[in-house]
Design an enzyme around this catalytic site. Structure first.
Site, PDB file in Angstrom:
ATOM      1  N   TYR A  51      15.635  69.154 -78.456  1.00 41.70           N
ATOM      2  CA  TYR A  51      15.974  70.361 -77.680  1.00 41.70           C
ATOM      3  C   TYR A  51      17.326  70.952 -78.086  1.00 41.70           C
ATOM      4  CZ  TYR A  51      12.072  70.131 -74.347  1.00 41.70           C
ATOM      5  OH  TYR A  51      10.833  70.178 -73.744  1.00 41.70           O
ATOM      6  N   ASN A 114       7.541  70.902 -65.908  1.00 43.14           N
ATOM      7  CA  ASN A 114       6.435  71.853 -66.119  1.00 43.14           C
ATOM      8  C   ASN A 114       5.307  71.258 -66.965  1.00 43.14           C
ATOM      9  OD1 ASN A 114       7.788  71.930 -68.528  1.00 43.14           O
ATOM     10  ND2 ASN A 114       8.157  74.130 -68.542  1.00 43.14           N
ATOM     11  N   GLU A 128       9.209  71.079 -85.164  1.00 49.27           N
ATOM     12  CA  GLU A 128       8.798  70.155 -84.095  1.00 49.27           C
ATOM     13  C   GLU A 128       7.694  69.198 -84.563  1.00 49.27           C
ATOM     14  OE1 GLU A 128       7.994  72.474 -80.556  1.00 49.27           O
ATOM     15  OE2 GLU A 128      10.126  72.937 -80.305  1.00 49.27           O
TER      16      GLU A 128
HETATM   17  P1  CMP Z   1       9.890  73.769 -72.644  1.00 47.32           P
HETATM   18  O1  CMP Z   1       8.784  74.686 -72.956  1.00 47.32           O
HETATM   19  O2  CMP Z   1       9.752  72.339 -73.020  1.00 47.32           O
HETATM   20  O3  CMP Z   1      11.246  74.326 -73.299  1.00 47.32           O
HETATM   21  C1  CMP Z   1      12.515  74.038 -72.791  1.00 47.32           C
HETATM   22  C2  CMP Z   1      12.460  73.377 -71.467  1.00 47.32           C
HETATM   23  O4  CMP Z   1      13.637  73.488 -70.700  1.00 47.32           O
HETATM   24  C3  CMP Z   1      11.398  74.051 -70.587  1.00 47.32           C
HETATM   25  O5  CMP Z   1      10.127  73.808 -71.063  1.00 47.32           O
HETATM   26  C4  CMP Z   1      11.738  73.472 -69.236  1.00 47.32           C
HETATM   27  O6  CMP Z   1      11.288  72.133 -69.091  1.00 47.32           O
HETATM   28  C5  CMP Z   1      13.261  73.495 -69.332  1.00 47.32           C
HETATM   29  N1  CMP Z   1      13.809  74.716 -68.742  1.00 47.32           N
HETATM   30  C6  CMP Z   1      13.723  75.963 -69.196  1.00 47.32           C
HETATM   31  N2  CMP Z   1      14.380  76.829 -68.403  1.00 47.32           N
HETATM   32  C7  CMP Z   1      14.903  76.085 -67.422  1.00 47.32           C
HETATM   33  C8  CMP Z   1      15.689  76.407 -66.289  1.00 47.32           C
HETATM   34  N3  CMP Z   1      16.075  77.647 -66.031  1.00 47.32           N
HETATM   35  N4  CMP Z   1      16.049  75.394 -65.494  1.00 47.32           N
HETATM   36  C9  CMP Z   1      15.668  74.116 -65.770  1.00 47.32           C
HETATM   37  N5  CMP Z   1      14.918  73.758 -66.845  1.00 47.32           N
HETATM   38  C10 CMP Z   1      14.536  74.743 -67.646  1.00 47.32           C
END
Ligand code: CMP
Length: 139
Positions: A51, A114, A128
């Site tokens: 990340y 999510n 990735e």
């Molecule tokens: P992902 O698609 O894995 O990409 C980055 C991740 O950061 C995202 O899904 C969430 O799990 C997390 N994420 C993105 N925006 C936020 C936010 N505003 N607050 C907390 N977590 C976030």
């Protein structure tokens, strides 16, 4: 149309909620080929590296903590336009904003928890996919 590969992760919350089968079933039902798959537990350095594009974001620390909180299932999905198709199947990052029937609308609890990750563009997908898989693990 172009044949693409993308990285999908069933996150620790998806694994804890026993959604591995549901998620894989959904991809297969949509005609997407699972080219590689494994269950791993990321360590901190691995999650931070994965990340790294988000390292300046306020949620970075919590995101890394969440991603190392349990095992995840990493997969390579393969198919025509699979990068955008996977993003449609997942729905918006924030489940409250996700369209009906998407994985996040159906199963996710919050913008962080999510349940699934999917690469967002061809360059990200390339990075990735190679972050987790060697060529010999892809079928
Ligand atoms: P992902 O698609 O894995 O990409 C980055 C991740 O950061 C995202 O899904 C969430 O799990 C997390 N994420 C993105 N925006 C936020 C936010 N505003 N607050 C907390 N977590 C976030």
């Amino acid at each position: 149309m172009s044949l693409e590969r993308t990285l999908s992760i069933i996150k620790p919350d998806g694994v804890r909620k026993k959604l591995v089968g549901e998620v894989i079933r959904r991809f297969e039902k949509e005609g997407i080929h699972i080219a590689a798959l494994k269950k791993i537990r990321m360590d901190r350095a691995q999650a931070e590296g994965f990340y790294t594009v988000h390292k300046e974001r306020p949620f970075f620390g919590e995101l890394v903590k969440f991603m190392i909180s349990g095992p995840v299932v990493v997969m390579i999905l393969e198919g025509e336009n699979v990068i955008s198709r996977n993003r449609e199947i997942m729905g918006a990052t924030d489940p409250a904003k996700a369209a009906p029937g998407t994985l996040r609308k159906l199963y996710a609890d919050s913008i962080q928890n999510n349940i699934v990750h999917g690469s967002d563009a061809p360059a990200t997908a390339k990075f990735e996919v190679s972050y987790f898989f060697k060529d010999s693990e892809i079928f």
